[in-house]
Design a protein around this motif. Structure first.
Motif, PDB file in Angstrom:
ATOM      1  N   ARG A  28     -77.924 -19.351 -77.267  1.00  0.00           N
ATOM      2  CA  ARG A  28     -79.286 -19.868 -77.406  1.00  0.00           C
ATOM      3  C   ARG A  28     -79.861 -20.319 -76.068  1.00  0.00           C
ATOM      4  O   ARG A  28     -81.021 -20.022 -75.749  1.00  0.00           O
ATOM      5  CB  ARG A  28     -79.265 -21.029 -78.401  1.00  0.00           C
ATOM      6  N   GLU A  29     -79.072 -21.039 -75.282  1.00  0.00           N
ATOM      7  CA  GLU A  29     -79.577 -21.565 -74.013  1.00  0.00           C
ATOM      8  C   GLU A  29     -80.021 -20.436 -73.094  1.00  0.00           C
ATOM      9  O   GLU A  29     -81.088 -20.497 -72.472  1.00  0.00           O
ATOM     10  CB  GLU A  29     -78.493 -22.401 -73.325  1.00  0.00           C
ATOM     11  N   GLU A  30     -79.204 -19.387 -73.002  1.00  0.00           N
ATOM     12  CA  GLU A  30     -79.548 -18.260 -72.150  1.00  0.00           C
ATOM     13  C   GLU A  30     -80.739 -17.478 -72.705  1.00  0.00           C
ATOM     14  O   GLU A  30     -81.628 -17.054 -71.951  1.00  0.00           O
ATOM     15  CB  GLU A  30     -78.346 -17.316 -71.998  1.00  0.00           C
ATOM     16  N   ALA A  31     -80.745 -17.271 -74.029  1.00  0.00           N
ATOM     17  CA  ALA A  31     -81.832 -16.498 -74.642  1.00  0.00           C
ATOM     18  C   ALA A  31     -83.159 -17.235 -74.548  1.00  0.00           C
ATOM     19  O   ALA A  31     -84.177 -16.667 -74.121  1.00  0.00           O
ATOM     20  CB  ALA A  31     -81.490 -16.190 -76.100  1.00  0.00           C
ATOM     21  N   PHE A  32     -83.176 -18.507 -74.952  1.00  0.00           N
ATOM     22  CA  PHE A  32     -84.416 -19.270 -74.932  1.00  0.00           C
ATOM     23  C   PHE A  32     -84.899 -19.504 -73.503  1.00  0.00           C
ATOM     24  O   PHE A  32     -86.100 -19.554 -73.238  1.00  0.00           O
ATOM     25  CB  PHE A  32     -84.224 -20.607 -75.631  1.00  0.00           C
ATOM     26  N   GLY A  33     -83.958 -19.651 -72.563  1.00  0.00           N
ATOM     27  CA  GLY A  33     -84.318 -19.928 -71.179  1.00  0.00           C
ATOM     28  C   GLY A  33     -84.530 -18.686 -70.337  1.00  0.00           C
ATOM     29  O   GLY A  33     -84.833 -18.795 -69.144  1.00  0.00           O
ATOM     30  N   LEU A  34     -84.374 -17.489 -70.930  1.00  0.00           N
ATOM     31  CA  LEU A  34     -84.502 -16.229 -70.207  1.00  0.00           C
ATOM     32  C   LEU A  34     -83.672 -16.274 -68.923  1.00  0.00           C
ATOM     33  O   LEU A  34     -84.136 -15.987 -67.819  1.00  0.00           O
ATOM     34  CB  LEU A  34     -85.980 -15.941 -69.898  1.00  0.00           C
ATOM     35  N   VAL A  35     -82.396 -16.633 -69.111  1.00  0.00           N
ATOM     36  CA  VAL A  35     -81.473 -16.837 -67.993  1.00  0.00           C
ATOM     37  C   VAL A  35     -80.964 -15.495 -67.468  1.00  0.00           C
ATOM     38  O   VAL A  35     -80.635 -14.594 -68.238  1.00  0.00           O
ATOM     39  CB  VAL A  35     -80.294 -17.737 -68.440  1.00  0.00           C
ATOM     40  N   LYS A  36     -80.897 -15.386 -66.143  1.00  0.00           N
ATOM     41  CA  LYS A  36     -80.405 -14.175 -65.488  1.00  0.00           C
ATOM     42  C   LYS A  36     -78.962 -14.375 -65.042  1.00  0.00           C
ATOM     43  O   LYS A  36     -78.517 -15.495 -64.813  1.00  0.00           O
ATOM     44  CB  LYS A  36     -81.278 -13.837 -64.285  1.00  0.00           C
ATOM     45  N   SER A  37     -78.230 -13.260 -64.923  1.00  0.00           N
ATOM     46  CA  SER A  37     -76.838 -13.311 -64.503  1.00  0.00           C
ATOM     47  C   SER A  37     -76.554 -12.212 -63.489  1.00  0.00           C
ATOM     48  O   SER A  37     -76.978 -11.060 -63.694  1.00  0.00           O
ATOM     49  CB  SER A  37     -75.900 -13.144 -65.695  1.00  0.00           C
ATOM     50  N   PRO A  38     -75.833 -12.505 -62.398  1.00  0.00           N
ATOM     51  CA  PRO A  38     -75.456 -11.453 -61.447  1.00  0.00           C
ATOM     52  C   PRO A  38     -74.461 -10.466 -62.047  1.00  0.00           C
ATOM     53  O   PRO A  38     -74.235  -9.392 -61.478  1.00  0.00           O
ATOM     54  CB  PRO A  38     -74.837 -12.242 -60.288  1.00  0.00           C
ATOM     55  N   LEU A  39     -73.867 -10.817 -63.191  1.00  0.00           N
ATOM     56  CA  LEU A  39     -72.886  -9.946 -63.849  1.00  0.00           C
ATOM     57  C   LEU A  39     -73.510  -9.177 -65.015  1.00  0.00           C
ATOM     58  O   LEU A  39     -72.812  -8.682 -65.887  1.00  0.00           O
ATOM     59  CB  LEU A  39     -71.700 -10.782 -64.349  1.00  0.00           C
ATOM     60  N   SER A  40     -74.823  -9.056 -65.019  1.00  0.00           N
ATOM     61  CA  SER A  40     -75.529  -8.455 -66.154  1.00  0.00           C
ATOM     62  C   SER A  40     -75.244  -6.961 -66.295  1.00  0.00           C
ATOM     63  O   SER A  40     -75.274  -6.208 -65.320  1.00  0.00           O
ATOM     64  CB  SER A  40     -77.032  -8.658 -65.980  1.00  0.00           C
TER      65      SER A  40
END
Length: 385
Positions: free
Chosen positions: A253-265
């Motif tokens: 939820r935190e990543e989805a709601f916050g539109l969080v990016k990851s270098p490992l995407s």
């Protein structure tokens, strides 16, 4: 990204893609011919040299000292064993992972029934009305509904709740380049545990009973369907969520709601937080935070799915793709759609190949090798839109 564009080009060459329209900025709306989808995938798989085994059900796995080394399948010839140095669980239900002993979760934190089930159908010989969209069209829809309710013509809650009006007023886009076909999808079957075979079977039958009434309502009260006929309903009821397997990483939820990016995407998710309530015919499915969709649609924003979300935790040689990857209820409601499932599938295939190339299990593979290869592969594919 990537494979989705290849698939769309192949499907379009067969006349299976309808007119695409950009709506609300970056959102693209359109349709595909669901029959030609099968043939497009056959062409792509043949060109890639893939050997396919149809009509086979997973019955068990072969596992030695924490390493998955194949699957056991039920076929018309009986049980067969398929050995493999890498296995990818694309079952949607996380069946392979569960049989291999990977941890998993289900539901929304309160109920095992995470979302409603849906069974769409198709009508033939339908014609979009000349006055659609207009206030006069909507006024007629409302008046017809009031008359049908006054006469107690229908009993299914999809109709009596008024939910059907949302679909008729939207007049679902005709299928691909076949304007005489119309898809109906105002179906919700509630409080079903899709991992219970008895409940799933009853859901299929309940959905068909629901469609009978919805179909009749369309034929009688949907302008443009006066001379239409019922063609078919889906061969499998639509299931949105069952097992979510545990990976060495998790998107939530935190990543989805916050539109969080990851270098490992390894994939991006930009569909809204789409939770179809399992306990209501009328509650809105969109659970996106305020302003979330504006960022996604107007600015092209998204949240990332890290590599570890497709690598099974506790079992070597197993990857997963699609809606059963390592995610919580909220993130999964966005990443479960076809385009994102194709992206996680492509990533799992690349990871499997690279882990064999470097002779390491997927959990020990450098994520940068996967992300780098995906970037090169996807950059080499012409974009369909």
């Amino acid at each position: 990204e990537g494979i989705w564009h290849e698939w769309m080009f192949e499907l379009d060459s067969m006349g299976g893609v309808g007119d695409l329209a950009a709506r609300r900025g970056r959102k693209v709306d359109g349709s595909v011919d669901c029959e030609l989808v099968k043939y497009a995938w056959d062409r792509l798989l043949d060109a890639a040299g893939v050997r396919i085994l149809h009509h086979a059900w997973a019955a068990d796995v072969m596992k030695e000292q924490g390493h998955l080394c194949g699957v056991v399948l039920e076929t018309v010839a009986g049980r067969i064993a398929v050995a493999a140095r890498r296995v990818i669980d694309c079952t949607g239900d996380g069946l392979i992972g569960a049989m291999a002993g990977v941890g998993w979760e289900q539901g929304d934190g309160v109920s095992r029934c995470a979302m409603a089930l849906t069974k769409p159908f198709r009508l033939g010989n339908a014609r979009m009305p000349a006055d659609f969209p207009s206030q006069a069209y909507d006024d007629k829809i409302d008046a017809d509904f009031a008359r049908a309710m006054e006469n107690h013509e229908f009993t299914d809650p999809i109709i009596t709740s008024g939910r059907i009006l949302r679909y008729i007023k939207a007049w679902t886009r005709p299928l691909a380049r076949r304007p005489e076909l119309l898809v109906g999808g105002p179906s919700r079957i509630l409080n079903v545990d899709p991992l219970d075979p008895w409940q799933l079977s009853e859901a299929e039958r309940a959905a068909r009973r629901q469609i009978e009434q919805v179909r009749d309502y369309y034929l009688k009260y949907c302008p443009g369907c006066e001379n239409a006929y019922f063609m078919e309903s889906s061969n499998h009821i639509g299931v949105r969520s069952t097992r979510r397997l545990h990976g060495i990483a998790r998107v939530g939820r935190e990543e989805a709601f916050g539109l969080v990016k990851s270098p490992l995407s390894i994939a991006k998710s930009s569909w809204h937080i789409d939770v179809w309530p399992a306990d209501s015919h009328t509650k809105d499915a969109d659970r996106s935070p305020e302003g979330w969709l504006d960022r996604v649609i107007k600015e092209g924003d998204y949240f990332d799915i890290p590599y570890g979300c497709i690598v099974a935790d506790g079992v070597d040689n197993l990857l997963m793709a699609g809606r059963c990857i390592s995610a919580d209820h909220w993130a999964q409601s966005s990443l479960r759609i076809q385009q994102t499932c194709q992206s996680t599938g492509q990533a799992a295939g690349v990871a499997a190949a690279l882990s064999l190339k470097y002779d390491v299990p997927p959990r020990e593979l450098d994520p940068a090798a996967v992300t780098g290869q995906l970037a090169r592969d996807r950059a080499a594919v012409k974009r369909f839109v």
